[in-house]
Design a protein around this motif. Structure first.
Motif, mmCIF file in Angstrom:
data_model
loop_
_atom_site.group_PDB
_atom_site.id
_atom_site.type_symbol
_atom_site.label_atom_id
_atom_site.label_comp_id
_atom_site.label_asym_id
_atom_site.label_seq_id
_atom_site.Cartn_x
_atom_site.Cartn_y
_atom_site.Cartn_z
ATOM 1 N N UNK A 92 0.830 -1.208 0.000
ATOM 2 C CA UNK A 92 0.000 0.000 0.000
ATOM 3 C C UNK A 92 0.863 1.256 0.000
ATOM 4 N N UNK A 93 1.962 1.238 0.736
ATOM 5 C CA UNK A 93 2.864 2.396 0.744
ATOM 6 C C UNK A 93 3.490 2.625 -0.616
ATOM 7 N N UNK A 94 3.884 1.545 -1.291
ATOM 8 C CA UNK A 94 4.496 1.664 -2.619
ATOM 9 C C UNK A 94 3.497 2.168 -3.656
ATOM 10 N N UNK A 95 2.204 1.913 -3.437
ATOM 11 C CA UNK A 95 1.186 2.322 -4.392
ATOM 12 C C UNK A 95 0.824 3.801 -4.283
ATOM 13 N N UNK A 96 1.246 4.453 -3.195
ATOM 14 C CA UNK A 96 0.950 5.876 -3.001
ATOM 15 C C UNK A 96 1.754 6.708 -3.995
ATOM 16 N N UNK A 97 1.195 7.865 -4.397
ATOM 17 C CA UNK A 97 1.952 8.772 -5.269
ATOM 18 C C UNK A 97 3.260 9.187 -4.592
#
Length: 104
Positions: A92-97
């Motif tokens: 989820x952190x990697x998917x953030x802008x």
């Protein structure tokens, strides 16, 4: 490792033509909190450490030319200090802008 100036200049020239080289690292993720009783900071501190395996000349060229370089990071979670709950947050952190990662 000794940096060869001629090899760095080759990468500088390639970067000038638009090439973005890739370096390779093995990485660990450490999530730590301040010791109890040493202040009122309850925040966890995330530390992602990269150990460069290949790409020393590429990084030197990128620094010289002020150009970007890609990093292929092989994250070793077995040797990291991050717990299972923190590791589960990674997708989820990697998917953030990108800008949201830096500030929040």
């Amino acid at each position: 490792m000794m940096i060869r100036r001629d090899r760095v200049e080759e990468y500088v020239a390639l970067m000038g033509q638009g090439t973005v080289p890739t370096a390779v690292a093995v990485s660990t993720l450490d999530v730590c909190q301040p010791a109890l009783g040493l202040g009122d900071d309850p925040s966890a501190h995330w530390g992602l450490t990269h150990f460069l395996l290949d790409g020393h000349h590429k990084l030197e060229a990128a620094a010289t030319a002020g150009r970007p370089v890609r990093l292929l990071s092989l994250l070793n979670l077995d040797e990291s200090l991050a717990g299972a709950e923190d590791r589960a947050r990674l997708p989820a952190l990697r998917a953030r802008p990108r800008s949201a990662r830096a500030t929040g």
